[in-house]
Design a protein around this motif. Structure first.
Motif, short mmCIF file in Angstrom:
data_model
loop_
_atom_site.label_atom_id
_atom_site.label_comp_id
_atom_site.label_asym_id
_atom_site.label_seq_id
_atom_site.Cartn_x
_atom_site.Cartn_y
_atom_site.Cartn_z
N SER A 85 -10.30 0.05 -0.66
CA SER A 85 -11.60 -0.97 -1.03
C SER A 85 -11.49 -1.37 -2.37
O SER A 85 -11.70 -2.55 -2.50
N GLY A 86 -11.27 -0.49 -3.46
CA GLY A 86 -10.98 -0.91 -4.73
C GLY A 86 -9.65 -1.68 -4.75
O GLY A 86 -9.60 -2.70 -5.51
N LEU A 87 -8.78 -1.28 -4.28
CA LEU A 87 -7.45 -2.02 -4.34
C LEU A 87 -7.62 -3.49 -3.77
O LEU A 87 -7.20 -4.58 -4.33
N ALA A 88 -8.44 -3.68 -2.56
CA ALA A 88 -8.48 -4.90 -2.04
C ALA A 88 -9.55 -5.86 -3.13
O ALA A 88 -9.20 -7.05 -3.33
N GLY A 89 -10.49 -5.26 -3.77
CA GLY A 89 -11.12 -5.86 -4.66
C GLY A 89 -10.45 -6.42 -5.83
O GLY A 89 -10.56 -7.63 -6.33
N VAL A 90 -9.50 -5.65 -6.44
CA VAL A 90 -8.60 -5.73 -7.56
C VAL A 90 -7.61 -7.16 -7.20
O VAL A 90 -7.33 -7.90 -7.85
#
Length: 339
Positions: free
Chosen positions: A198-203
């Protein structure tokens, strides 16, 4: 019926009818007049400040939900941005009342660190993001790669486990600050960025100059149940944090939303009546007003609304519900009975 059974029955009845005794955390929050919530320093979709300092995200909505349950006002909350290394000390020391910061529930944190975790508000897994130009399509092709990672996280430990288990080598580039580790990846200091998917998607969606220049590999290398946490030793506060989540999930399952909650006050469904405080004494059991869950749903929304508004398919992150769907739709989100 013998005397022992009579005594046991009386004790059970007493336990079922008693209300929560105020704990030190709730007393301190009420005396202060606001909730102090520990959040990420800036993670798109979960807790991220804008240029005016207004915080938004799934974890931020949970902070507001706690405030709505406590005060009937979702705005009575202040945010303390915390790095991965700062977060546990801030909670243990009492600097924050609750940690709502994409934190993985693990055995060591539950025991050695003296924390209690609520049910996960986001089921996640660790992954890898690489530049498309690198030509990598799966994790097994990363032997010898340099990898940007934040210290003091399960991410760092999982990274080492993943490469060791496969007999592969890697070179870690360890950077504490979230914005700095992302900048290091985009500047080419490392081949790979690793964190929760989820963090990778946000970044990728919000920080990459061109999102199509980066790919999130299909590998899911860990289980990351992200959950709010509180300190050991205050069961009443722990109960409140747990049951706010259950109420939001139950509301979604029952079709109660921020838009129709007032109409749902007329429902004849006993579960909805208890949820919204029309019948029963559920709030008093927690040491709250019986409209606690109504206030959460009215001011913040049910779980599905919070997910959709912050990380769902209509947001830049475009995350599907997946494991975070209701159990009735094949997911893991399941509310304990509110009765």
């Amino acid at each position: 019926m013998n005397a022992k059974l009579l005594v046991a029955g009386a004790a059970l009845t007493l336990g079922m009818t008693s209300v929560a005794h105020a704990g030190p955390t709730l007393d301190a929050i009420k005396s202060r007049g606001s909730l102090q919530c520990g959040v990420n320093t800036g993670l798109p979709g979960f807790s991220n400040p804008d240029s005016q300092g207004n915080w938004t995200g799934l974890d931020v909505d949970y902070c507001q939900a706690y405030a709505a349950a406590l005060f009937g006002d979702a705005n009575k909350v202040s945010y303390t941005p915390l790095s991965a290394q700062q977060r546990f000390t801030a909670l243990q020391s009492g600097e924050v009342d609750v940690l709502a910061r994409n934190t993985t529930h693990s055995l060591q944190r539950d025991t050695a660190l003296g924390l209690n975790f609520a049910p996960p508000n986001y089921y996640d897994g660790q992954g890898f993001m690489v530049p498309t130009a690198l030509g990598v399509t799966k994790g097994s092709e990363l032997d010898g790669a340099t990898v940007c990672v934040q210290p003091g996280t399960t991410t760092e430990l999982n990274l080492a486990d993943y490469f060791r288990a496969r007999g592969m080598n890697f070179q870690p580039v360890v950077i504490e600050a979230f914005d700095e580790v992302n900048a290091a990846y985009f500047s080419g200091r490392c081949d790979v960025l690793t964190t929760d998917i989820s963090g990778l998607a946000g970044v990728r969606a919000t920080l990459a100059p061109n999102p199509d220049d980066h790919i999130i590999l299909p590998d899911v290398v860990s289980k990351e149940p992200l959950a709010p946490a509180v300190r050991h030793g205050d069961d009443q506060w722990y109960d409140i944090i747990k049951w706010v989540h259950h109420a939001m999930v139950e509301a979604e399952e029952k079709g109660v939303t921020s838009e129709n909650v007032d109409e749902m006050l007329k429902s004849t469904d006993p579960t909805i009546q208890r949820l919204l405080g029309v019948s029963g004494d559920m709030g008093a059991q927690l040491g709250l007003d019986n409209k606690w869950a109504y206030n959460v749903i009215k001011q913040v929304g049910n779980y599905g609304e919070v997910f959709a508004n912050n990380v769902g398919m209509e947001t830049p992150l475009k995350l599907e519900r997946g494991q975070n769907a209701l159990w009735t739709n094949g997911g893991l989100q399941y509310a304990a009975p509110i009765r």
